[in-house]
Design an enzyme around this catalytic site. Sequence first.
Site, PDB file in Angstrom:
ATOM      1  N   GLU A 117       1.580  -0.137  -4.844  1.00  0.00           N
ATOM      2  CA  GLU A 117       0.544   0.801  -5.272  1.00  0.00           C
ATOM      3  C   GLU A 117       1.146   2.202  -5.308  1.00  0.00           C
ATOM      4  OE1 GLU A 117      -3.440   3.095  -3.754  1.00  0.00           O
ATOM      5  OE2 GLU A 117      -1.774   2.581  -2.466  1.00  0.00           O
ATOM      6  N   ASP A 163       0.834  -1.198   0.000  1.00  0.00           N
ATOM      7  CA  ASP A 163       0.000   0.000   0.000  1.00  0.00           C
ATOM      8  C   ASP A 163       0.875   1.258   0.000  1.00  0.00           C
ATOM      9  OD1 ASP A 163      -2.871   0.761   0.479  1.00  0.00           O
ATOM     10  OD2 ASP A 163      -2.023   1.794   2.202  1.00  0.00           O
TER      11      ASP A 163
HETATM   12  C1  ABC Z   1     -12.157   6.503   3.929  1.00  0.00           C
HETATM   13  C2  ABC Z   1     -13.557   6.381   3.398  1.00  0.00           C
HETATM   14  C3  ABC Z   1     -13.746   7.245   2.174  1.00  0.00           C
HETATM   15  C4  ABC Z   1     -13.409   8.658   2.549  1.00  0.00           C
HETATM   16  C5  ABC Z   1     -12.005   8.723   3.087  1.00  0.00           C
HETATM   17  C6  ABC Z   1     -11.671  10.109   3.566  1.00  0.00           C
HETATM   18  O1  ABC Z   1     -11.867   7.835   4.192  1.00  0.00           O
HETATM   19  O2  ABC Z   1     -13.838   5.030   3.085  1.00  0.00           O
HETATM   20  O3  ABC Z   1     -15.070   7.136   1.724  1.00  0.00           O
HETATM   21  O4  ABC Z   1     -13.506   9.452   1.385  1.00  0.00           O
HETATM   22  C7  ABC Z   1      -8.231   3.055   3.288  1.00  0.00           C
HETATM   23  C8  ABC Z   1      -9.658   2.582   3.036  1.00  0.00           C
HETATM   24  C9  ABC Z   1     -10.524   3.727   2.549  1.00  0.00           C
HETATM   25  C10 ABC Z   1     -10.419   4.909   3.501  1.00  0.00           C
HETATM   26  C11 ABC Z   1      -8.943   5.300   3.610  1.00  0.00           C
HETATM   27  C12 ABC Z   1      -8.705   6.503   4.514  1.00  0.00           C
HETATM   28  O5  ABC Z   1      -8.225   4.182   4.139  1.00  0.00           O
HETATM   29  O6  ABC Z   1      -9.623   1.572   2.045  1.00  0.00           O
HETATM   30  O7  ABC Z   1     -11.857   3.296   2.464  1.00  0.00           O
HETATM   31  O8  ABC Z   1     -11.204   5.969   2.985  1.00  0.00           O
HETATM   32  O9  ABC Z   1      -9.060   6.237   5.810  1.00  0.00           O
HETATM   33  C13 ABC Z   1      -4.392   3.101  -0.478  1.00  0.00           C
HETATM   34  C14 ABC Z   1      -5.374   1.923  -0.470  1.00  0.00           C
HETATM   35  C15 ABC Z   1      -6.687   2.368   0.124  1.00  0.00           C
HETATM   36  C16 ABC Z   1      -6.470   2.670   1.602  1.00  0.00           C
HETATM   37  C17 ABC Z   1      -5.247   3.446   1.848  1.00  0.00           C
HETATM   38  C18 ABC Z   1      -4.952   3.835   3.218  1.00  0.00           C
HETATM   39  C19 ABC Z   1      -4.301   3.654   0.873  1.00  0.00           C
HETATM   40  O10 ABC Z   1      -5.454   1.336  -1.719  1.00  0.00           O
HETATM   41  O11 ABC Z   1      -7.709   1.420   0.022  1.00  0.00           O
HETATM   42  O12 ABC Z   1      -7.649   3.419   2.044  1.00  0.00           O
HETATM   43  O13 ABC Z   1      -4.242   2.738   3.799  1.00  0.00           O
HETATM   44  C20 ABC Z   1      -3.846   8.344  -1.885  1.00  0.00           C
HETATM   45  C21 ABC Z   1      -2.677   7.380  -1.696  1.00  0.00           C
HETATM   46  C22 ABC Z   1      -3.067   5.949  -2.070  1.00  0.00           C
HETATM   47  C23 ABC Z   1      -4.310   5.523  -1.273  1.00  0.00           C
HETATM   48  C24 ABC Z   1      -5.416   6.505  -1.638  1.00  0.00           C
HETATM   49  C25 ABC Z   1      -6.716   6.159  -0.923  1.00  0.00           C
HETATM   50  O14 ABC Z   1      -5.004   7.831  -1.259  1.00  0.00           O
HETATM   51  O15 ABC Z   1      -1.576   7.813  -2.476  1.00  0.00           O
HETATM   52  O16 ABC Z   1      -1.983   5.109  -1.718  1.00  0.00           O
HETATM   53  N1  ABC Z   1      -4.709   4.121  -1.505  1.00  0.00           N
HETATM   54  C26 ABC Z   1      -4.294  11.864  -5.821  1.00  0.00           C
HETATM   55  C27 ABC Z   1      -2.972  11.543  -5.204  1.00  0.00           C
HETATM   56  C28 ABC Z   1      -2.951  10.101  -4.723  1.00  0.00           C
HETATM   57  C29 ABC Z   1      -4.059   9.912  -3.718  1.00  0.00           C
HETATM   58  C30 ABC Z   1      -5.381  10.261  -4.362  1.00  0.00           C
HETATM   59  C31 ABC Z   1      -6.465  10.133  -3.283  1.00  0.00           C
HETATM   60  O17 ABC Z   1      -5.329  11.592  -4.885  1.00  0.00           O
HETATM   61  O18 ABC Z   1      -1.933  11.757  -6.142  1.00  0.00           O
HETATM   62  O19 ABC Z   1      -1.717   9.823  -4.094  1.00  0.00           O
HETATM   63  O20 ABC Z   1      -4.078   8.533  -3.281  1.00  0.00           O
HETATM   64  O21 ABC Z   1      -7.677  10.418  -3.765  1.00  0.00           O
HETATM   65  C32 ABC Z   1      -4.876  11.710 -11.065  1.00  0.00           C
HETATM   66  C33 ABC Z   1      -3.517  11.993 -10.498  1.00  0.00           C
HETATM   67  C34 ABC Z   1      -3.387  11.310  -9.157  1.00  0.00           C
HETATM   68  C35 ABC Z   1      -4.520  11.765  -8.235  1.00  0.00           C
HETATM   69  C36 ABC Z   1      -5.823  11.409  -8.913  1.00  0.00           C
HETATM   70  C37 ABC Z   1      -7.031  11.724  -8.024  1.00  0.00           C
HETATM   71  O22 ABC Z   1      -5.912  12.079 -10.153  1.00  0.00           O
HETATM   72  O23 ABC Z   1      -2.514  11.475 -11.366  1.00  0.00           O
HETATM   73  O24 ABC Z   1      -2.144  11.615  -8.586  1.00  0.00           O
HETATM   74  O25 ABC Z   1      -4.435  11.075  -6.993  1.00  0.00           O
HETATM   75  O26 ABC Z   1      -5.050  12.436 -12.254  1.00  0.00           O
END
Ligand code: ABC
Length: 464
Positions: free
Chosen positions: A220, A196
């Site tokens: 990831e 992750d």
């Molecule tokens: C919970 C709720 C959600 C609520 C949120 C605030 O809290 O369920 O409904 O909106 C775990 C859970 C989630 C939980 C989160 C937070 O924890 O599964 O349900 O959300 O408590 C990993 C996993 C993911 C996991 C976590 C945390 C990490 O796969 O399941 O979530 O252990 C970032 C991280 C990425 C992470 C993701 C959720 O957040 O980098 O590792 N996933 C941009 C950033 C990204 C970022 C993304 C987030 O926004 O660059 O780094 O990801 O939305 C493109 C760009 C990208 C850009 C996107 C949006 O657009 O190229 O860079 O991403 O064009």
Amino acid sequence: MLQLVTDRFATPDGSSPSCDTSNRKYCGGTWNGIVTKLDYIQNMGFDAVWISPIVANVEGETAYGEAFHGYWTQDINSLNSHFGTADDLKALASALHDRKMYLMVDVVINHMAAATNPPNYGGFSPFNTQSDFHNECFIQATDYDNNQTAVEQCWLGDQNLPLADINTEDDNIVNTYNTWISSLVQNYTVDGVRIDTVKHIRKDFWPGFAKAAGVYTIGEVLDNSTAYVGPYTQVLDAVLDYPNWFTLTSAFSTSSGNISALVATVESSQSAYKNSDFYVGSFLENHDQPRFQSLTQDQALIKNAMTWPFVQDGVPILYYGQEQGYTGGADPANREALWLSGYEEDKPLVTHVKTLNAARKAAASANSNFYSTAVKILSSTPNSMAVSKPPMLALLSNKGSSSSPEWTVASAGFSPNEQLVDVLTCSSVTADSNGGITVQGSGGMPQVLMPISALSKSGTVCPK
Ligand code: ABC
Ligand code: CA
């Protein structure tokens, strides 16, 4: 490989409790439950399963519900008891191994989760003092473009549920993690590790961690740019191919999508990723993104998009539920309970997946270098493409189910006048005298052409 959410895949006693995704509560899936559904997974042709993180998480209700997804670590040395016991996890690993299948476990290294801010550091284990963590500062949206240090050392999450960022600059912490992953892999005979939040830890942390794991590591790195993601393929075995996912999704989710942009990502990833891109995880859905069928219901678009991960480079990953036609939107709606589908095996998308896996196996037995032969895009327009990975030629289109797409490839690498089969329909096509093809499709459907001679070896694809 099949990716599943442990809490949502199968109950141990075969019961079908209700599971309202919007409640974000544990619904009752377990490791024992997965064991009872290995036929379902294997019948689709998968030989590996990626399960949710396995360690103990925040208990009880938080601002964002319960930790049913497993990503809210509290104690890396205890298991998440909602999913079963250590023996249950070992039994899952051996049940897979008995079938010559593999187990991939998800691990979270970057942070621990707290239900309060500031966190109760003493409740974490083994990193249980504030000095084991970076100082609190939340990553801002703008940091992603211009402040990699903040991406690595500030915190994910928010005031309601901070993801306390571990001080992975500290040698003791690094050593603890390396010892931990090495024993986790050994204790549970794990075959692969999905890591992750890889971009949130300095790159030079990863080679030592991967070496300690000693098995396939796939990270990831959530970003749409191959230039940003590429360097992470130097420090781990592979990455989840997010750059490709962004262009794949937009190419096929409407008939005005741009297939040329997908082609550009493929070509740039082939040079930006280590070992070309044979080890990357190629996917159309996962647990963080709205399901593809929440974007379109056009069966032809869905089948074209689903075909892509199976015909391009890398390891195809199917997110459980796509084969049953699940349509959940953004998290948490995309984490539906699979038992509510009845695990039906005669649905069109289940058959589609089964055929694609069988075709890959046939291709690999006809060409022992199939998996490491780089795909070539032989022709493309914004609405169609012909993708060659010999002996397979995939013809894709995004014009949708009311169209009759056409593909012309002057030289497709087949023998002159060779007899070919579209494995998706078992209908025949004949190559022209230059080994090229001209094909008119119907209903907007994709085609996956293979020489009859390549199919005869495996005997599992299309009746002869
Ligand atoms: C919970 C709720 C959600 C609520 C949120 C605030 O809290 O369920 O409904 O909106 C775990 C859970 C989630 C939980 C989160 C937070 O924890 O599964 O349900 O959300 O408590 C990993 C996993 C993911 C996991 C976590 C945390 C990490 O796969 O399941 O979530 O252990 C970032 C991280 C990425 C992470 C993701 C959720 O957040 O980098 O590792 N996933 C941009 C950033 C990204 C970022 C993304 C987030 O926004 O660059 O780094 O990801 O939305 C493109 C760009 C990208 C850009 C996107 C949006 O657009 O190229 O860079 O991403 O064009
Ligand atoms: Ca970090």
